[in-house]
Scaffold this motif. Structure first.
Motif, PDB file in Angstrom:
ATOM      1  N   LEU A  38     -19.733 -33.270 -14.439  1.00 44.42           N
ATOM      2  CA  LEU A  38     -19.517 -32.450 -15.627  1.00 44.42           C
ATOM      3  C   LEU A  38     -19.464 -33.293 -16.893  1.00 44.42           C
ATOM      4  CD1 LEU A  38     -16.707 -30.095 -14.223  1.00 44.42           C
ATOM      5  CD2 LEU A  38     -19.075 -29.432 -14.698  1.00 44.42           C
ATOM      6  N   HIS A  39     -18.648 -34.339 -16.867  1.00 48.43           N
ATOM      7  CA  HIS A  39     -18.358 -35.089 -18.090  1.00 48.43           C
ATOM      8  C   HIS A  39     -19.400 -36.145 -18.417  1.00 48.43           C
ATOM      9  CE1 HIS A  39     -13.940 -34.002 -17.115  1.00 48.43           C
ATOM     10  NE2 HIS A  39     -14.516 -33.056 -17.816  1.00 48.43           N
ATOM     11  N   ILE A  40     -19.909 -36.817 -17.393  1.00 45.71           N
ATOM     12  CA  ILE A  40     -20.892 -37.883 -17.625  1.00 45.71           C
ATOM     13  C   ILE A  40     -22.310 -37.320 -17.557  1.00 45.71           C
ATOM     14  CG2 ILE A  40     -21.686 -40.164 -16.899  1.00 45.71           C
ATOM     15  CD1 ILE A  40     -18.963 -40.504 -15.482  1.00 45.71           C
ATOM     16  N   GLY A  41     -22.563 -36.495 -16.555  1.00 46.11           N
ATOM     17  CA  GLY A  41     -23.907 -35.954 -16.365  1.00 46.11           C
ATOM     18  C   GLY A  41     -24.214 -34.713 -17.169  1.00 46.11           C
ATOM     19  N   GLY A  42     -23.188 -34.054 -17.690  1.00 42.82           N
ATOM     20  CA  GLY A  42     -23.442 -32.834 -18.458  1.00 42.82           C
ATOM     21  C   GLY A  42     -23.825 -31.649 -17.604  1.00 42.82           C
ATOM     22  N   GLY A  43     -23.426 -31.659 -16.337  1.00 40.24           N
ATOM     23  CA  GLY A  43     -23.813 -30.580 -15.431  1.00 40.24           C
ATOM     24  C   GLY A  43     -22.886 -29.395 -15.514  1.00 40.24           C
ATOM     25  N   THR A  44     -22.790 -28.795 -16.672  1.00 37.36           N
ATOM     26  CA  THR A  44     -21.934 -27.634 -16.857  1.00 37.36           C
ATOM     27  C   THR A  44     -22.767 -26.396 -17.126  1.00 37.36           C
ATOM     28  OG1 THR A  44     -21.725 -27.804 -19.265  1.00 37.36           O
ATOM     29  CG2 THR A  44     -20.245 -29.160 -17.942  1.00 37.36           C
ATOM     30  N   ALA A  45     -22.229 -25.243 -16.758  1.00 34.89           N
ATOM     31  CA  ALA A  45     -22.927 -23.985 -17.026  1.00 34.89           C
ATOM     32  C   ALA A  45     -23.050 -23.744 -18.522  1.00 34.89           C
ATOM     33  CB  ALA A  45     -22.191 -22.828 -16.361  1.00 34.89           C
ATOM     34  N   HIS A  46     -22.133 -24.293 -19.310  1.00 31.59           N
ATOM     35  CA  HIS A  46     -22.184 -24.129 -20.769  1.00 31.59           C
ATOM     36  C   HIS A  46     -23.430 -24.777 -21.353  1.00 31.59           C
ATOM     37  CE1 HIS A  46     -18.088 -22.720 -20.540  1.00 31.59           C
ATOM     38  NE2 HIS A  46     -17.730 -23.813 -19.920  1.00 31.59           N
TER      39      HIS A  46
END
Length: 362
Positions: free
Chosen positions: A164-172
């Protein structure tokens, strides 16, 4: 934002590695929510002292670039991972396992870009082997995939927070730009998906040896769906009825294994099923070979169900009434033992366009 929520970057190179000045849980929760960070659950505030204690347990260079995590391509270092490990609730001895897991997902064959951005609900499964299971307190027995154990819960969560934080793998981050986690529904294992091999209950060598690794401790990562339970309460002394049930769950057209012939399955046998199978003289390779032969459907049914597929040429050449295997090789059927008493086992299907990676723990 109130001054009490002020953060400072951990260093100039990795400006996304924040440590908190104020560690009040409400402050941290609000701070994460405002930025679209976290997994939605409360976290342990990553204060400077907590991050430093986490790094003290890591023997390597804290600023080594392990890899860039897509889709954002943020650089993962032990220092940045330590922040996420603290937030997840890991103990310091678990940081080397988190680093090993991230090394695994950075391997080209894992295809993290696809895993982190597909509409499929794939999650990163983390499987711990060897001495680290006992040393860090992982649960490899009853309820190994359930709640109640800190190590199991927090290592899987730390991997997810890193994505989520490093890879940016968020639904947002999904949407028109095609960035972030675009999973149509997601799945519960996207919060945490970690368990441990029950080597003491396994009649076969530990799983890493099956893939040519002799390390004292290791971590396997794989891009998988949620597990599907198999139960067989009646069988005594004969492996076939147990494995026939496993094969029926494998042979479904609802998973990506049906269209990607290189896709893997993880077959997690409960100790009682494993004892029955091995008691009949079957080795791990026998289980793989049997399931390869039994987990099949008519080739014509495959063709009617899928207009687009990634099958080997020999599979395309089968006649409609021939039985086509769900995977192109027995080696794609990964067999190990985990869990406790009770005649249950699990089939864990793959996303398909990914390969599992087993990494030694430094």
């Amino acid at each position: 934002m109130p001054a009490s929520a002020t953060t400072v970057p951990d260093n100039d190179v990795h400006a996304n590695a924040h440590v908190l000045v104020d560690d009040h849980p409400d402050t941290v929760y609000a701070w994460l929510q405002e930025r679209g960070w976290g997994d939605g659950l409360p976290v342990v505030p990553p204060t400077e002292d907590r991050v430093a204690a986490m790094l003290d347990a890591y023997p390597g260079d804290p600023d080594e670039i392990i890899g860039a995590l897509p889709p954002r391509l943020g650089e993962a270092t032990p220092r940045v991972l330590a922040v996420n490990a603290v937030m997840a609730g890991c103990t310091p001895p678990m940081l080397p396992l988190l680093v090993a897991a991230v090394r695994g997902i950075c391997a080209p064959e894992f295809n993290l870009r696809g895993v982190n951005s597909t509409t499929h609900p794939v999650s990163v499964m983390v499987l711990v082997h060897g001495e680290a299971v006992r040393a860090c307190g992982f649960n490899s027995g009853t309820g190994t995939l359930g709640p109640g154990n800190r190590a199991n819960a927090t290592l899987g969560r730390a991997v997810r927070l890193a994505l989520l934080h490093i890879g940016g793998g968020t639904a947002h981050g999904a949407g028109d730009a095609g960035m972030g986690d675009a999973a149509t529904h997601g799945q519960p294992s996207k919060y945490t998906f970690c368990f441990a091999e029950n080597a003491e209950a396994s009649p076969w060598p530990v799983y890493p040896r099956a893939v040519g690794l002799g390390a004292r401790s290791a971590v396997t990562v794989a891009g998988m769906e949620n597990p599907h339970n198999i139960h067989d309460m009646e069988t005594r002394g004969e492996p076939a009825p147990i494995l026939d049930k496993v094969a029926t769950v494998m042979a479904t057209f609802g998973t990506n294994n049906a269209v990607v012939s290189s896709a893997e399955y993880f077959i997690v046998l409960g100790p009682e099923h494993a004892a029955t199978i091995s008691g009949a003289g079957w080795a791990r390779q026998d289980v793989q070979a049997y399931l390869f032969e039994k987990a099949r459907r008519r080739a014509g049914d495959f063709r009617r169900s899928f207009q687009s597929s990634m099958w080997r040429p020999w599979m395309r050449a089968l006649q409609d009434d021939d039985l086509q295997p769900m995977t192109e090789s027995p080696d794609n059927i990964r067999v190990l033992v985990a869990g406790g008493p009770g005649k249950h086992s699990m089939v864990i299907p793959s996303w398909g366009l990914t390969r599992s990676v087993t990494v030694p723990v430094d």
